[in-house]
Write a protein that holds these residues in place. Structure first.
Motif, PDB file in Angstrom:
ATOM      1  N   SER A  41     -36.512 -51.262  55.742  1.00 47.89           N
ATOM      2  CA  SER A  41     -36.134 -49.852  55.716  1.00 47.89           C
ATOM      3  C   SER A  41     -34.631 -49.695  55.908  1.00 47.89           C
ATOM      4  O   SER A  41     -33.918 -50.656  56.180  1.00 47.89           O
ATOM      5  N   HIS A  62     -38.368 -38.696  59.976  1.00 50.06           N
ATOM      6  CA  HIS A  62     -38.511 -39.009  58.557  1.00 50.06           C
ATOM      7  C   HIS A  62     -38.336 -40.515  58.367  1.00 50.06           C
ATOM      8  O   HIS A  62     -37.262 -40.978  58.020  1.00 50.06           O
ATOM      9  N   ALA A  64     -39.460 -42.493  56.050  1.00 47.67           N
ATOM     10  CA  ALA A  64     -39.372 -42.962  54.664  1.00 47.67           C
ATOM     11  C   ALA A  64     -38.181 -42.385  53.903  1.00 47.67           C
ATOM     12  O   ALA A  64     -37.750 -42.955  52.911  1.00 47.67           O
ATOM     13  N   GLY A  65     -37.652 -41.270  54.343  1.00 47.97           N
ATOM     14  CA  GLY A  65     -36.611 -40.563  53.593  1.00 47.97           C
ATOM     15  C   GLY A  65     -35.353 -41.368  53.354  1.00 47.97           C
ATOM     16  O   GLY A  65     -34.854 -41.453  52.230  1.00 47.97           O
ATOM     17  N   SER A  66     -34.821 -41.989  54.394  1.00 46.50           N
ATOM     18  CA  SER A  66     -33.577 -42.747  54.237  1.00 46.50           C
ATOM     19  C   SER A  66     -33.782 -43.966  53.339  1.00 46.50           C
ATOM     20  O   SER A  66     -32.902 -44.314  52.546  1.00 46.50           O
ATOM     21  N   GLN A  97     -45.425 -46.411  54.194  1.00 42.31           N
ATOM     22  CA  GLN A  97     -45.164 -44.996  53.935  1.00 42.31           C
ATOM     23  C   GLN A  97     -45.657 -44.539  52.564  1.00 42.31           C
ATOM     24  O   GLN A  97     -45.091 -43.635  51.971  1.00 42.31           O
ATOM     25  N   PRO A 100     -46.155 -40.220  52.391  1.00 42.70           N
ATOM     26  CA  PRO A 100     -45.634 -39.641  53.628  1.00 42.70           C
ATOM     27  C   PRO A 100     -46.144 -38.218  53.847  1.00 42.70           C
ATOM     28  O   PRO A 100     -46.598 -37.554  52.923  1.00 42.70           O
ATOM     29  N   TYR A 104     -40.042 -33.424  52.184  1.00 46.54           N
ATOM     30  CA  TYR A 104     -38.751 -34.086  51.966  1.00 46.54           C
ATOM     31  C   TYR A 104     -38.946 -35.552  51.596  1.00 46.54           C
ATOM     32  O   TYR A 104     -38.430 -36.036  50.593  1.00 46.54           O
ATOM     33  N   GLU A 105     -39.709 -36.258  52.409  1.00 47.52           N
ATOM     34  CA  GLU A 105     -39.902 -37.682  52.161  1.00 47.52           C
ATOM     35  C   GLU A 105     -40.681 -37.930  50.872  1.00 47.52           C
ATOM     36  O   GLU A 105     -40.378 -38.864  50.134  1.00 47.52           O
ATOM     37  N   THR A 106     -41.669 -37.100  50.612  1.00 50.21           N
ATOM     38  CA  THR A 106     -42.442 -37.241  49.377  1.00 50.21           C
ATOM     39  C   THR A 106     -41.523 -37.058  48.175  1.00 50.21           C
ATOM     40  O   THR A 106     -41.576 -37.824  47.216  1.00 50.21           O
ATOM     41  N   TYR A 165     -38.965 -28.931  54.625  1.00 55.76           N
ATOM     42  CA  TYR A 165     -38.979 -30.334  55.035  1.00 55.76           C
ATOM     43  C   TYR A 165     -40.297 -30.705  55.695  1.00 55.76           C
ATOM     44  O   TYR A 165     -40.907 -31.688  55.383  1.00 55.76           O
TER      45      TYR A 165
END
Length: 185
Positions: A41, A62, A64-66, A97, A100, A104-106, A165
């Motif tokens: 990650s 979050h 998964a987002g980064s 993930q 998610p 946002y992450e999706t 989000y």
């Protein structure tokens, strides 16, 4: 070397603009790769307060987002799917993930997954100009479709025109509660 403040195109480096752009992209790719964590990650985005100021709520997270955003950037900068950093990042997303919870992450994951099929990825624009933008194939396609369905379900559940989000966690009345920064993703 110091940039010339009277000339905004002067970044303190010499050479043709295209060469300077390529050097900047290469530097950015190196920077991103150096920041990947051992688990694949790029770390956890974590807030210090509940999203939207909800009293008694937990700080947003979050995971998964980064990672999805870093993978998207690497792919758009010409890094290939067989690159070890890209492989490790997608393995993290697939293993931990895959779908998610947040919009946002999706959304970020949809961007990363669909970037795997971009015909401009890794080629000069003129070389890819004749190719049509295509949808991912095989497992990538299945994953993208599941992410897409999950994102639409989140919006339907929240009864909004756009996304927030943390759409699942916000008790906001229907309509007018969208977050344009999340919706644009």
């Amino acid at each position: 070397v110091v940039a010339n403040p009277s000339n905004p195109d002067d970044d303190g480096t010499s050479g043709p603009l295209g060469d300077r752009i390529e050097a900047a992209v290469a530097k950015g790719v190196t920077w991103l790769k150096q920041r990947q964590l051992p688990d694949g990650s790029w770390g956890l985005i974590e807030g210090t307060a509940a999203y939207g100021g909800a009293k008694g709520g937990e700080a947003y997270k979050h995971p998964a987002g980064s990672t999805a955003l870093a993978l998207y950037a690497l792919l758009k900068c010409g890094v290939t799917l067989d690159d070890p950093y890209v492989k490790k990042g997608f393995k993290y997303l697939r293993d931990r993930q895959k779908l998610p919870g947040g919009a946002y992450e999706t959304s970020m994951m949809i961007l990363a997954v669909t970037a795997t099929a971009d015909p401009f990825h890794g080629t000069k624009e003129s070389e890819a100009a004749g190719e049509k933008v295509r949808f991912p194939a095989g497992d990538w396609r299945d994953w993208a479709q599941k992410l897409h369905a999950s994102l639409l379900a989140k919006r339907k559940m929240a009864k909004t025109l756009g996304w927030r989000y943390q759409i699942d966690n916000v008790g906001i009345p229907p309509g007018g509660a969208e977050d344009l920064s999340s919706t644009q993703l």
